[in-house]
Design a protein around this motif. Structure first.
Motif, PDB file in Angstrom:
ATOM      1  N   UNK A  78       0.840  -1.200   0.000  1.00 29.86           N
ATOM      2  CA  UNK A  78       0.000   0.000   0.000  1.00 29.86           C
ATOM      3  C   UNK A  78       0.877   1.254   0.000  1.00 29.86           C
ATOM      4  N   UNK A  79       0.387   2.338  -0.631  1.00 34.58           N
ATOM      5  CA  UNK A  79       1.195   3.562  -0.659  1.00 34.58           C
ATOM      6  C   UNK A  79       1.530   4.039   0.759  1.00 34.58           C
ATOM      7  N   UNK A  80       2.759   4.473   0.949  1.00 32.31           N
ATOM      8  CA  UNK A  80       3.159   5.029   2.244  1.00 32.31           C
ATOM      9  C   UNK A  80       4.056   6.216   2.014  1.00 32.31           C
ATOM     10  N   UNK A  81       4.013   7.149   2.942  1.00 29.07           N
ATOM     11  CA  UNK A  81       4.906   8.304   2.871  1.00 29.07           C
ATOM     12  C   UNK A  81       6.148   7.994   3.698  1.00 29.07           C
ATOM     13  N   UNK A  82       7.287   8.106   3.033  1.00 25.35           N
ATOM     14  CA  UNK A  82       8.533   7.833   3.745  1.00 25.35           C
ATOM     15  C   UNK A  82       8.998   9.151   4.381  1.00 25.35           C
ATOM     16  N   UNK A  83       8.661   9.344   5.632  1.00 25.09           N
ATOM     17  CA  UNK A  83       9.075  10.563   6.334  1.00 25.09           C
ATOM     18  C   UNK A  83       9.729  10.164   7.657  1.00 25.09           C
TER      19      UNK A  83
END
Ligand code: SAH
Length: 406
Positions: A78-83
């Motif tokens: 699933x899309x994830x924000x790499x922060x």
């Protein structure tokens, strides 16, 4: 007027159908010839988002324009924000995988093990209060400051040291002013770093030693050798700093001979024995060192041993060397078997990722069968839990134990 450069658009890639399914199945590498489409050129270390045939998010990884492994996957699904929060959770996951593995008698182990831990091309080892961060790909260099802060914040330590694989040293120096052996946090160590493993004390040459200074991956085999050594004369060939030997001594070996081509390694082995003289068994064990080419010495020297450890460096550095390496393993182990006394035990290891566990075990079994001696297989061991192997190319470590009855 004040013009600010527009923020770069996210690097977006599309892959060949085959590569797409390989990534979907969890494999962490995308090779350069699998990249079919990119919206723009990318820089080392930036995040590349991979979209599938249906234009849906497939994975995100670290881009490296100079490596044949063009993307190293950080996340698939699933899309994830790499922060910052993602990295923090990612680190916590790896640390949680080690929860309960080690008690206070073991202060040296691997915290992050590259691809198989979700940290492609990055290794983090703990040696007591010293952490050693080793990078195998330039993609981490632009993120080093962020990673150092992350590690320092979440893992208690006195210092963090940087090690760089040879192939990225020049680039790191030129582009980022980072060098192998650099102190990222804390004061430089005064000499070798001392840590303990199952209560055995060892030194690790964290600044210059192979890997990150010690072969932490052989812990379980060292324990197994300890349990088999009572009353035996032990030969530890390719001994490096004598890891197997100190355990064998603690297990009651009559004598231990360390054999290595490197004088530096043998000096370290002597110091490792000296670090453990509080143990009566280690203090009582006769320890010898021999500096020689193991292949030649084992063949020429007439002495027999009752337990022999053969743990050579990788004999296949690349795939094309695979067949030659299998033959070399068979030959080395045949020599080792000739040197075994009656009822001797052979502990044969390989760390070549290009030779599979089965190919290696078969080579050792062939050598044993051709010797004409009767033998039983005691066991085989693969990767320890702090060095997980999550895909085929990551499987390098295998050890087989044979006991001869005549
Ligand atoms: N068994 C060790 C790790 C082995 S690393 C451990 O568990 O810690 C490989 C070692 O083999 C290195 O110390 C290297 O100096 C040594 N070596 C390489 N080629 C050799 C050769 N031909 N003969 C003897 N030692 C060799």
């Amino acid at each position: 007027m004040d013009f600010k450069p527009a923020p770069p658009t996210r690097l977006r890639l599309r892959l060949t159908a085959t590569a797409e399914s390989i990534v979907r199945s969890g494999h962490p590498w995308v090779f350069s010839d699998s990249v079919q489409e990119a919206n723009r050129p990318g820089q080392a270390g930036e995040l590349a988002v991979i979209f599938d045939r249906k234009d849906k998010f497939l994975a995100v990884g670290l881009f490296d324009p100079d490596s044949p492994i063009r993307v190293r996957i950080l996340h698939v699904g699933k899309p994830q924000t790499i922060d910052g929060a993602w990295w923090q959770a990612h680190l916590a996951q790896a640390l949680a995988r080690r929860a309960g593995l080690f008690d206070a008698t073991t202060t040296g182990y691997r915290l992050l093990h590259g691809e198989s831990d979700g940290w492609p091309g990055l290794v983090l080892d703990r040696y007591d209060s010293t952490l050693v961060l080793k990078l195998y790909t330039a993609a981490w260099l632009p993120r080093l400051a962020e990673m150092r802060t992350l590690i320092q914040t979440h893992i208690p330590c006195e210092r963090i040291l940087l090690r760089l694989s040879r192939n990225i040293q020049a680039f790191a120096e030129k582009g980022f002013h980072h060098h192998d052996g650099q102190i990222l946090h804390g004061a430089p160590p005064e000499g070798a770093v001392i840590f303990s493993e199952n209560g055995v004390r060892f030194e690790a040459d964290v600044l210059r030693g192979q890997k990150t200074g010690f072969f932490l991956d052989q812990r379980e085999n060292r324990q197994a050798v300890e349990a088999l050594s009572r009353g035996r004369r032990v030969l530890n060939a390719f001994s490096f700093s004598g890891g197997f030997s100190v355990y064998a001594a603690r297990g009651g070996a009559k004598s231990v001979t360390d054999l290595d081509i490197s004088a530096h390694a043998l000096e370290s082995a002597k110091r490792n024995f000296a670090l453990n003289t509080k143990s009566p068994a280690i203090a009582a064990c006769r320890h010898e060192t021999v500096q020689a080419d193991a292949f030649k010495w084992i063949e020429a020297d007439p002495a027999k041993f009752e337990l022999i450890v053969l743990d050579p460096p990788s004999l296949a550095k690349r795939a094309t060397e695979r067949e030659g390496a299998i033959r070399a393993y068979e030959r080395l182990n045949a020599l080792g078997i000739q040197k075994l006394a009656r009822e001797g035990i052979l502990v044969a290891g390989s760390c070549s990722a290009h030779v599979s566990a089965l190919e290696f075990f078969e080579a050792v079994r062939r050598a044993a069968l051709k010797s004409g001696r009767k033998f039983a297989e005691l066991k085989t061991l693969l990767h320890p839990p702090d060095h997980p192997a999550g895909f085929k190319e990551a499987e390098y470590l295998k050890v087989i134990y044979l006991k001869f009855s005549i």
